[in-house]
Design a protein around this motif. Sequence first.
Motif, PDB file in Angstrom:
ATOM      1  N   SER A  32       0.827  -1.210   0.000  1.00 37.29           N
ATOM      2  CA  SER A  32       0.000   0.000   0.000  1.00 37.29           C
ATOM      3  C   SER A  32       0.859   1.256   0.000  1.00 37.29           C
ATOM      4  CB  SER A  32      -0.936   0.010   1.211  1.00 37.29           C
ATOM      5  OG  SER A  32      -1.872  -1.040   1.137  1.00 37.29           O
ATOM      6  N   TRP A  33       1.873   1.284   0.844  1.00 33.59           N
ATOM      7  CA  TRP A  33       2.742   2.462   0.914  1.00 33.59           C
ATOM      8  C   TRP A  33       3.523   2.649  -0.374  1.00 33.59           C
ATOM      9  CZ3 TRP A  33       2.379   6.535   3.737  1.00 33.59           C
ATOM     10  CH2 TRP A  33       1.761   6.461   4.993  1.00 33.59           C
ATOM     11  N   ALA A  34       3.918   1.542  -1.011  1.00 31.98           N
ATOM     12  CA  ALA A  34       4.616   1.650  -2.298  1.00 31.98           C
ATOM     13  C   ALA A  34       3.688   2.274  -3.345  1.00 31.98           C
ATOM     14  CB  ALA A  34       5.093   0.273  -2.752  1.00 31.98           C
ATOM     15  N   ILE A  35       2.422   1.833  -3.352  1.00 32.86           N
ATOM     16  CA  ILE A  35       1.450   2.386  -4.297  1.00 32.86           C
ATOM     17  C   ILE A  35       1.186   3.858  -3.988  1.00 32.86           C
ATOM     18  CG2 ILE A  35      -0.976   2.288  -5.017  1.00 32.86           C
ATOM     19  CD1 ILE A  35      -0.822  -0.757  -4.610  1.00 32.86           C
ATOM     20  N   ILE A  36       1.037   4.186  -2.721  1.00 32.78           N
ATOM     21  CA  ILE A  36       0.760   5.566  -2.322  1.00 32.78           C
ATOM     22  C   ILE A  36       1.866   6.496  -2.804  1.00 32.78           C
ATOM     23  CG2 ILE A  36       0.571   7.123  -0.346  1.00 32.78           C
ATOM     24  CD1 ILE A  36      -0.782   4.746   1.153  1.00 32.78           C
ATOM     25  N   ILE A  37       3.100   6.118  -2.570  1.00 34.18           N
ATOM     26  CA  ILE A  37       4.233   6.963  -2.971  1.00 34.18           C
ATOM     27  C   ILE A  37       4.325   7.074  -4.485  1.00 34.18           C
ATOM     28  CG2 ILE A  37       6.758   7.134  -2.956  1.00 34.18           C
ATOM     29  CD1 ILE A  37       6.672   5.757  -0.187  1.00 34.18           C
ATOM     30  N   GLN A  38       4.186   5.929  -5.174  1.00 24.78           N
ATOM     31  CA  GLN A  38       4.291   5.939  -6.632  1.00 24.78           C
ATOM     32  C   GLN A  38       3.174   6.736  -7.282  1.00 24.78           C
ATOM     33  OE1 GLN A  38       2.826   2.610  -8.806  1.00 24.78           O
ATOM     34  NE2 GLN A  38       4.606   2.527 -10.166  1.00 24.78           N
ATOM     35  N   ARG A  39       1.930   6.474  -6.879  1.00 26.90           N
ATOM     36  CA  ARG A  39       0.792   7.165  -7.489  1.00 26.90           C
ATOM     37  C   ARG A  39       0.801   8.661  -7.168  1.00 26.90           C
ATOM     38  NH1 ARG A  39      -0.908   5.213 -11.812  1.00 26.90           N
ATOM     39  NH2 ARG A  39       1.070   4.133 -11.729  1.00 26.90           N
ATOM     40  N   SER A  40       1.246   9.016  -5.971  1.00 29.19           N
ATOM     41  CA  SER A  40       1.310  10.443  -5.606  1.00 29.19           C
ATOM     42  C   SER A  40       2.273  11.182  -6.518  1.00 29.19           C
ATOM     43  CB  SER A  40       1.746  10.592  -4.148  1.00 29.19           C
ATOM     44  OG  SER A  40       0.777  10.052  -3.266  1.00 29.19           O
ATOM     45  N   ARG A  41       3.420  10.572  -6.779  1.00 32.74           N
ATOM     46  CA  ARG A  41       4.396  11.193  -7.674  1.00 32.74           C
ATOM     47  C   ARG A  41       3.845  11.306  -9.089  1.00 32.74           C
ATOM     48  NH1 ARG A  41       9.955   8.018  -5.786  1.00 32.74           N
ATOM     49  NH2 ARG A  41      10.247   9.150  -3.808  1.00 32.74           N
ATOM     50  N   ILE A  42       3.222  10.232  -9.577  1.00 30.34           N
ATOM     51  CA  ILE A  42       2.690  10.226 -10.937  1.00 30.34           C
ATOM     52  C   ILE A  42       1.585  11.262 -11.098  1.00 30.34           C
ATOM     53  CG2 ILE A  42       1.320   8.849 -12.567  1.00 30.34           C
ATOM     54  CD1 ILE A  42       2.947   6.405 -11.683  1.00 30.34           C
ATOM     55  N   LEU A  43       0.685  11.353 -10.134  1.00 29.11           N
ATOM     56  CA  LEU A  43      -0.414  12.306 -10.231  1.00 29.11           C
ATOM     57  C   LEU A  43       0.069  13.744 -10.108  1.00 29.11           C
ATOM     58  CD1 LEU A  43      -3.120  10.393  -8.159  1.00 29.11           C
ATOM     59  CD2 LEU A  43      -3.093  10.778 -10.621  1.00 29.11           C
ATOM     60  N   THR A  44       1.069  13.962  -9.265  1.00 28.53           N
ATOM     61  CA  THR A  44       1.642  15.307  -9.145  1.00 28.53           C
ATOM     62  C   THR A  44       2.278  15.736 -10.464  1.00 28.53           C
ATOM     63  OG1 THR A  44       2.067  15.032  -6.778  1.00 28.53           O
ATOM     64  CG2 THR A  44       3.331  16.726  -7.924  1.00 28.53           C
ATOM     65  N   ARG A  45       3.026  14.822 -11.075  1.00 28.14           N
ATOM     66  CA  ARG A  45       3.653  15.122 -12.359  1.00 28.14           C
ATOM     67  C   ARG A  45       2.613  15.321 -13.451  1.00 28.14           C
ATOM     68  NH1 ARG A  45       6.807  11.088 -12.577  1.00 28.14           N
ATOM     69  NH2 ARG A  45       5.655   9.764 -14.033  1.00 28.14           N
ATOM     70  N   ALA A  46       1.547  14.502 -13.433  1.00 23.03           N
ATOM     71  CA  ALA A  46       0.503  14.625 -14.446  1.00 23.03           C
ATOM     72  C   ALA A  46      -0.200  15.979 -14.361  1.00 23.03           C
ATOM     73  CB  ALA A  46      -0.517  13.501 -14.291  1.00 23.03           C
ATOM     74  N   LEU A  47      -0.484  16.432 -13.157  1.00 20.12           N
ATOM     75  CA  LEU A  47      -1.138  17.731 -12.985  1.00 20.12           C
ATOM     76  C   LEU A  47      -0.225  18.868 -13.422  1.00 20.12           C
ATOM     77  CD1 LEU A  47      -3.599  19.278 -11.989  1.00 20.12           C
ATOM     78  CD2 LEU A  47      -2.617  19.251  -9.696  1.00 20.12           C
ATOM     79  N   LYS A  48       1.057  18.750 -13.094  1.00 20.28           N
ATOM     80  CA  LYS A  48       2.028  19.772 -13.495  1.00 20.28           C
ATOM     81  C   LYS A  48       2.175  19.816 -15.010  1.00 20.28           C
ATOM     82  CE  LYS A  48       6.854  21.155 -12.865  1.00 20.28           C
ATOM     83  NZ  LYS A  48       8.160  20.814 -12.215  1.00 20.28           N
ATOM     84  N   ASP A  49       2.291  18.636 -15.646  1.00 17.35           N
ATOM     85  CA  ASP A  49       2.430  18.570 -17.100  1.00 17.35           C
ATOM     86  C   ASP A  49       1.191  19.115 -17.799  1.00 17.35           C
ATOM     87  OD1 ASP A  49       4.902  17.438 -16.738  1.00 17.35           O
ATOM     88  OD2 ASP A  49       4.250  15.383 -17.156  1.00 17.35           O
ATOM     89  N   SER A  50       0.019  18.820 -17.234  1.00 12.07           N
ATOM     90  CA  SER A  50      -1.228  19.305 -17.818  1.00 12.07           C
ATOM     91  C   SER A  50      -1.283  20.826 -17.787  1.00 12.07           C
ATOM     92  CB  SER A  50      -2.425  18.716 -17.066  1.00 12.07           C
ATOM     93  OG  SER A  50      -3.643  19.246 -17.552  1.00 12.07           O
ATOM     94  N   THR A  51      -0.910  21.397 -16.654  1.00  8.99           N
ATOM     95  CA  THR A  51      -0.918  22.859 -16.520  1.00  8.99           C
ATOM     96  C   THR A  51       0.082  23.499 -17.466  1.00  8.99           C
ATOM     97  OG1 THR A  51      -1.546  22.656 -14.181  1.00  8.99           O
ATOM     98  CG2 THR A  51      -0.620  24.758 -14.897  1.00  8.99           C
ATOM     99  N   THR A  52       1.276  22.898 -17.570  1.00 13.25           N
ATOM    100  CA  THR A  52       2.314  23.441 -18.451  1.00 13.25           C
ATOM    101  C   THR A  52       1.872  23.425 -19.908  1.00 13.25           C
ATOM    102  OG1 THR A  52       4.059  22.699 -16.939  1.00 13.25           O
ATOM    103  CG2 THR A  52       4.704  23.185 -19.207  1.00 13.25           C
ATOM    104  N   PHE A  53       1.294  22.298 -20.340  1.00 10.77           N
ATOM    105  CA  PHE A  53       0.874  22.207 -21.739  1.00 10.77           C
ATOM    106  C   PHE A  53      -0.284  23.156 -22.033  1.00 10.77           C
ATOM    107  CE2 PHE A  53      -2.001  20.431 -24.953  1.00 10.77           C
ATOM    108  CZ  PHE A  53      -1.153  20.455 -26.041  1.00 10.77           C
TER     109      PHE A  53
END
Length: 229
Positions: A32-53
């Motif tokens: 669970s903690w591995a998923i939490i850390i991985q998904r948090s990073r991916i979603l943070t990057r996805a939101l940042k990339d979306s805003t940038t584009f």
Amino acid sequence: MSSELNFLELFLKASIVVQLVIVVLILFSVISWAIIIQRSRILTRALKDSTTFEDRFWSGEDLNKLYEGLSNRRDGLAGSEQIFYVGFKEFSRLKQANPDAPESIIQGSSRAMNLAMNREIEGLETSVPFLATVASISPYIGLFGTVWGIMHAFMALSSAKQATLQMVAPGIAEALIATAIGLFAAIPAVMAYNRLSLRVNKLEQNYGNFIDEFTTILHRQVFAQQKNS
């Protein structure tokens, strides 16, 4: 007997069933903690990339040049970039194939973008439902371990000549550890699941808004060309 037992002592003194329950719950917690850390990073990057584009999209850059730039790194596209790329590609293809059907062009482009968005959301949600599963079943697995441990403790007590609280207390403590670990696994999982789901929903809303806005631009463009022709 000492009243201060550490976790390792409690684990080693527990029955094999309780030990297996504890191992399973610890494994659930680690995953669970591995998923939490991985998904948090991916979603943070996805939101940042979306805003940038989207900032680049609304800067007034020519759509054809923007599309060509994205084509050069086709395999690395994601989020709003992927949605734009798929939509504009389908728009260009339909416009060449059937230029006299503007409504079909817009509908086809919009449909392609919605399919791309669904694939993006599906990728963002990867492994997140596992957190909901852990949150739901961990307390019950822990409770099963507790019930089994208490039954084991009382069965051992039944063969004793003299029953005392001191004799049964360690066994009950060992059993209750399973419930504690079940909660330890479940609470972070349910909190993370709710938070990650909200972030996925926010991204889905952002993508949906972008599709609507981009579709409006394409609609104006194709009907303007129809009037000029």
